[in-house]
Design an enzyme around this catalytic site. Sequence first.
Site, mmCIF file in Angstrom:
data_model
loop_
_atom_site.group_PDB
_atom_site.id
_atom_site.type_symbol
_atom_site.label_atom_id
_atom_site.label_comp_id
_atom_site.label_asym_id
_atom_site.label_seq_id
_atom_site.Cartn_x
_atom_site.Cartn_y
_atom_site.Cartn_z
ATOM 1 N N LYS A 64 0.882 -1.181 0.000
ATOM 2 C CA LYS A 64 0.000 0.000 0.000
ATOM 3 C C LYS A 64 0.912 1.222 0.000
ATOM 4 O O LYS A 64 1.439 1.618 1.035
ATOM 5 C CB LYS A 64 -0.877 -0.025 1.256
ATOM 6 C CG LYS A 64 -2.212 0.689 1.148
ATOM 7 C CD LYS A 64 -2.147 2.171 0.858
ATOM 8 C CE LYS A 64 -1.824 3.023 2.047
ATOM 9 N NZ LYS A 64 -1.654 4.464 1.700
ATOM 10 N N GLY B 228 2.316 4.261 13.341
ATOM 11 C CA GLY B 228 3.065 3.064 13.733
ATOM 12 C C GLY B 228 2.473 2.410 14.978
ATOM 13 O O GLY B 228 2.318 1.183 15.038
ATOM 14 N N GLU C 66 9.444 1.444 11.248
ATOM 15 C CA GLU C 66 10.526 2.412 11.033
ATOM 16 C C GLU C 66 9.863 3.781 11.061
ATOM 17 O O GLU C 66 9.153 4.149 10.138
ATOM 18 C CB GLU C 66 11.199 2.105 9.694
ATOM 19 C CG GLU C 66 12.609 2.618 9.655
ATOM 20 C CD GLU C 66 12.639 4.083 9.342
ATOM 21 O OE1 GLU C 66 12.551 4.890 10.291
ATOM 22 O OE2 GLU C 66 12.722 4.421 8.165
ATOM 23 N N CYS D 68 13.770 10.068 7.120
ATOM 24 C CA CYS D 68 13.666 9.539 8.491
ATOM 25 C C CYS D 68 15.010 9.650 9.195
ATOM 26 O O CYS D 68 15.075 9.935 10.380
ATOM 27 C CB CYS D 68 13.165 8.105 8.476
ATOM 28 S SG CYS D 68 13.992 7.076 7.280
ATOM 29 N N GLU E 12 10.336 15.504 15.553
ATOM 30 C CA GLU E 12 10.719 15.318 14.150
ATOM 31 C C GLU E 12 9.936 16.330 13.313
ATOM 32 O O GLU E 12 8.706 16.339 13.325
ATOM 33 C CB GLU E 12 10.388 13.890 13.692
ATOM 34 C CG GLU E 12 10.858 13.624 12.287
ATOM 35 C CD GLU E 12 10.580 12.191 11.817
ATOM 36 O OE1 GLU E 12 9.458 11.719 12.004
ATOM 37 O OE2 GLU E 12 11.509 11.572 11.268
#
Length: 484
Positions: free
Chosen positions: A180, A238, A255, A289, A386
């Site tokens: 996906k 996640g 991740e 990332c 982040e």
Amino acid sequence: MTLRPLGAAPEKCMIGGRWISPANNECLSLINPSDGSVLCDIAKGSKEDIDQAVFAAESALQGIWGKTTAAERGRILARLGHLVLEHKDELATLEAQDVGKPYKQARADVLALARYMEFYAGAADKLHGETIPYLDGYTVYTLREPHGVTGHIIPWNYPMQIIGRSVGAALATGNACVLKPAEEACLTALAFAELANKAGLPDGALNVVPGLGSEAGAALTRHKGVHHISFTGSVEVGKLIQRTAADNVVPVTLELGGKSPQVVFEDADLDASLPFLVNAGIQNAGQTCSASSRILVHQSLYEEVVVKMAKRYNALQAGPAMDDWDVGPLVSHRQKQLVEGFLAKGEELELVGRGKILEDAPSGGAYVAPSLFAGVHPDHILAQDEIFGPVQVVIPFQDEDEAVAIANGTNFGLVASCWTTDGARQMRMAKKLRAGQVFLNNYGAGGGVELPFGGTGLSGHGREKGFEALYGFTTLKTVAALHG
Ligand code: NAP
Ligand code: MG
């Protein structure tokens, strides 16, 4: 709009080796973030399409794909890698237009995808079990077997690289995949599926269902026929995926990004470090990332590093991806708003460097000027969260203990780097830094596909890339034969 990336049909799903319209016949528009234009429509896959894709994957495992030898799987991946290289210009153009990634960086992603295919092609028949000395009269051995159907939910920032590292390793070990891709960036995933067919991958071994995460992604995560989930993306999603997978007791690889530091000691080779300090923060407009968003500098070099980094920042230019400026647009206006929200929270900070958005950059593009802040407290939100944009903070430190405390002082732990010519300190820092990858006197090591990658803490768990990934995409069976 009619766009046929390498023959793929973007308004359809790849299921069982064929392009199939989504069950609800609905579409989403794919936007070019360099100018805001619509590139094409893509399928808005739903639960029905995921059900069909999982069924196709199960059928592949029962059929030809399940009987394909490891050596033959390797040959198919090798052919796929060659096809990727044959089409490198088209793939790079698709990615640059879809994601807003400067063309040269998009081309580097194509080469990485081809290299993943090459690496996992070679590794496919090298993974084996062991024999275990045991009681008299027994022979005991282990078998490494595929999980079965693997679900791959990937983000928009590095579609080709993430397909390479997760789908490549899953196919090498004999799993059948349902992928996906992110709604913002599907084109290279669809083109890859078309190339996989051309390479002779049996029908159903790779199925691609574009669509929304909350629909197609959630349906894939919940599906009882999926035996392993590989997810790259936000911490929030996640966690959701891990909770949902727990209901089916399915392993997940997560991740989830980071807040990765580069630590510059007083004995660092500054000339060598400076290009890495900035590039690791602005590559792919900071939407990486493993971006290095925190630069920790010993107080004796602090002023010099700030001045030199600021000079570089002030020369940076953001513009359309196909024209290959230092920085492209962000992937979407939604991402631009997120980053601007962070910049607003940094208003009281010392802004020491700011790049420029080209004056004639299209007004519909999602551009953000790269920004460098200095003297930032390690607990400030810009030094903790982040951002996923071209924003870096510089933080001074006094000694090694303080550097370690600051470097390890976020909830993330993906990668870290240390610049020092003191060999003993290099070894100490490699042990003390909390991260899945540590770089000494470099950052990223060129992204080598051979190097196992993954995080600790909120950066996630499980490892992809390298040979290590093959263990994650297999399950171990112990066979004990009593023969007297
Ligand atoms: P995201 O929402 O986590 O998206 C990643 C993937 O998960 C996409 O394919 C997404 O689908 C899918 N997804 C979303 N909701 C889902 C659900 N409920 N169930 C299953 N799948 C689901 O990330 P994003 O919105 O694209 O970006 C938001 C932030 O995540 C960024 O600002 C950044 O901080 C972080 N991020 C990290 C990485 C990384 O490499 N670690 C990559 C991208 C983003 P759709 O997008 O198609 O809806
Ligand atoms: Mg797009």
